[in-house]
Design an enzyme around this catalytic site. Structure first.
Site, mmCIF file in Angstrom:
data_model
loop_
_atom_site.group_PDB
_atom_site.id
_atom_site.type_symbol
_atom_site.label_atom_id
_atom_site.label_comp_id
_atom_site.label_asym_id
_atom_site.label_seq_id
_atom_site.Cartn_x
_atom_site.Cartn_y
_atom_site.Cartn_z
ATOM 1 N N LYS A 172 0.792 -1.225 0.000
ATOM 2 C CA LYS A 172 0.000 0.000 0.000
ATOM 3 C C LYS A 172 0.828 1.282 0.000
ATOM 4 O O LYS A 172 0.283 2.361 -0.196
ATOM 5 C CB LYS A 172 -0.976 0.007 1.179
ATOM 6 C CG LYS A 172 -1.994 -1.111 1.165
ATOM 7 C CD LYS A 172 -2.880 -1.156 -0.062
ATOM 8 C CE LYS A 172 -3.680 0.092 -0.292
ATOM 9 N NZ LYS A 172 -4.850 -0.155 -1.152
HETATM 10 N N1 PMP Z 1 -3.043 -7.206 1.453
HETATM 11 C C1 PMP Z 1 -3.062 -6.387 2.516
HETATM 12 C C2 PMP Z 1 -2.426 -6.872 3.790
HETATM 13 C C3 PMP Z 1 -3.686 -5.134 2.441
HETATM 14 O O1 PMP Z 1 -3.714 -4.338 3.521
HETATM 15 C C4 PMP Z 1 -4.297 -4.748 1.218
HETATM 16 C C5 PMP Z 1 -4.994 -3.415 1.105
HETATM 17 N N2 PMP Z 1 -5.893 -3.110 2.109
HETATM 18 C C6 PMP Z 1 -4.259 -5.621 0.130
HETATM 19 C C7 PMP Z 1 -3.609 -6.832 0.275
HETATM 20 C C8 PMP Z 1 -4.971 -5.317 -1.185
HETATM 21 O O2 PMP Z 1 -4.494 -4.248 -1.897
HETATM 22 P P1 PMP Z 1 -5.427 -3.332 -2.819
HETATM 23 O O3 PMP Z 1 -6.077 -2.314 -1.942
HETATM 24 O O4 PMP Z 1 -4.493 -2.729 -3.799
HETATM 25 O O5 PMP Z 1 -6.471 -4.194 -3.471
#
Ligand code: PMP
Length: 326
Positions: free
Chosen positions: A35
């Site tokens: 992120k």
């Molecule tokens: N894995 C974790 C641990 C996250 O915190 C997030 C985002 N909240 C994601 C995956 C997914 O990423 P995205 O928001 O780009 O879909």
């Protein structure tokens, strides 16, 4: 330090599937997760639009990692940071945010459709003060732009263009959508798989066209979505994969004991999804995913014996290692 993360080959799973299972090591970003890419682009987007100037405040609704990325950057760039989060998130994330200097406001868990959802509260607060921006990670496409400009090109370069499939779980959808938009433009034959945890709606949406929850709730954090965010809208996605918690947890522990990576459950889910995709595509293909963050934030849930037992997941951990859980 955002982006240009290492790409690794997951040896055991590559051997088992006859595919190259590769993963971008996203916990190597400065704030410790995938992120950070979105956080940087969201702040730069606000600056470019004139919504944020010296001494301003960044406000966001986040389950954790976006907040950590934003808090890091705000601290370095001289902005204040206020984070709204649901009160069911791991205490480690709250402590980290506070340590980084962010003000954390934990609010009761309610659906997006409820006016008191943490995202709506974040928006209202930003609107109520001067020189503040609600970065709006779910619906501001500066989020997926980060992956169009960084993750996508990096995967293309890391593999010399030899990539057959990408597999990502979605929180906001920024990683999946942005990477897919860039890579499909390079080669439309690349297959994009959305790996969904139990209890989320996107698997059914991308298999049956219905926004309908699958059964159960998931031990994973930061992923699993109840709607089509603006970041997901129009993104090229070929297939949904449902990854049950048992598979995600088993894979998280296999990454720990067999591959040498201490990661959170969304990484385990991503890799379990990559294995499903490899089996669907057959041997000889290259499947790319990412390791989103490390396991350190998840002692109280994913790595807690009581919690795993309560959810019927203890048998997913190799017997020889069960005694070492706290
Ligand atoms: N894995 C974790 C641990 C996250 O915190 C997030 C985002 N909240 C994601 C995956 C997914 O990423 P995205 O928001 O780009 O879909």
């Amino acid at each position: 330090m955002v982006g240009r993360t290492p790409m690794v080959r997951l040896n055991k799973l590559s051997q088992e599937t006859g595919c190259e299972i590769l993963a971008k090591v996203e916990f190597c970003n400065g704030g410790g997760s995938v992120k950070d890419r979105a956080a940087l682009f969201l702040i730069q987007d606000a600056e470019r639009k004139g919504q944020l100037s010296a001494g301003g405040t960044v406000v966001e609704g986040t389950a954790g990692n976006t907040g950590i990325g934003l808090a890091h950057m705000c601290s370095a760039m001289g902005y204040k940071c206020v984070i709204y989060m649901p009160d069911n998130q791991s205490p480690e994330k709250v402590s980290t945010l506070k340590l980084l200097g962010a003000e954390v406001r934990q609010v009761p868990v309610v659906a997006w459709t409820d006016d008191n959802n943490y995202n709506h509260q974040a928006r209202r607060y930003a609107e109520s003060i001067e020189n503040a921006v609600w970065t709006n990670q779910f619906d501001n496409v500066a989020n997926r732009q980060a992956h169009i400009e960084t993750t996508g090109p990096e995967i293309w370069d890391d593999t010399n263009g030899k990539v057959d499939a990408i597999v990502f779980a979605t929180g906001t959808g920024g990683t999946l959508a942005g990477t897919s938009i860039y890579l499909k433009d390079k080669n439309p034959k690349i297959q994009t798989f959305l790996a969904d945890p139990q209890g989320s709606v996107l698997y059914k949406y991308f298999t049956e066209g219905k926004l309908e929850r699958t059964d159960g709730s998931s031990i994973t954090e930061g992923i699993g979505q109840g709607r089509i965010t603006k970041n997901l809208e129009g993104a090229p996605i070929d297939q949904g994969l449902l990854v049950m918690d048992a598979d995600a947890v088993k894979t998280t522990f296999s990454l720990l004991y067999d591959e040498g990576f201490f990661v959170g459950a969304s990484s385990g889910l991503n890799v379990a999804g990559a294995v499903q995709a490899a089996r669907l595509m057959g041997p000889g293909h290259t499947v790319v995913t990412c390791l989103c963050d490390t396991g350190h934030k998840y002692y109280s849930r994913l790595f807690s014996r009581d919690e795993l037992e309560k959810r019927g997941l203890l048998e997913c951990i190799p017997e020889a290692h069960r005694h070492s859980l706290h």
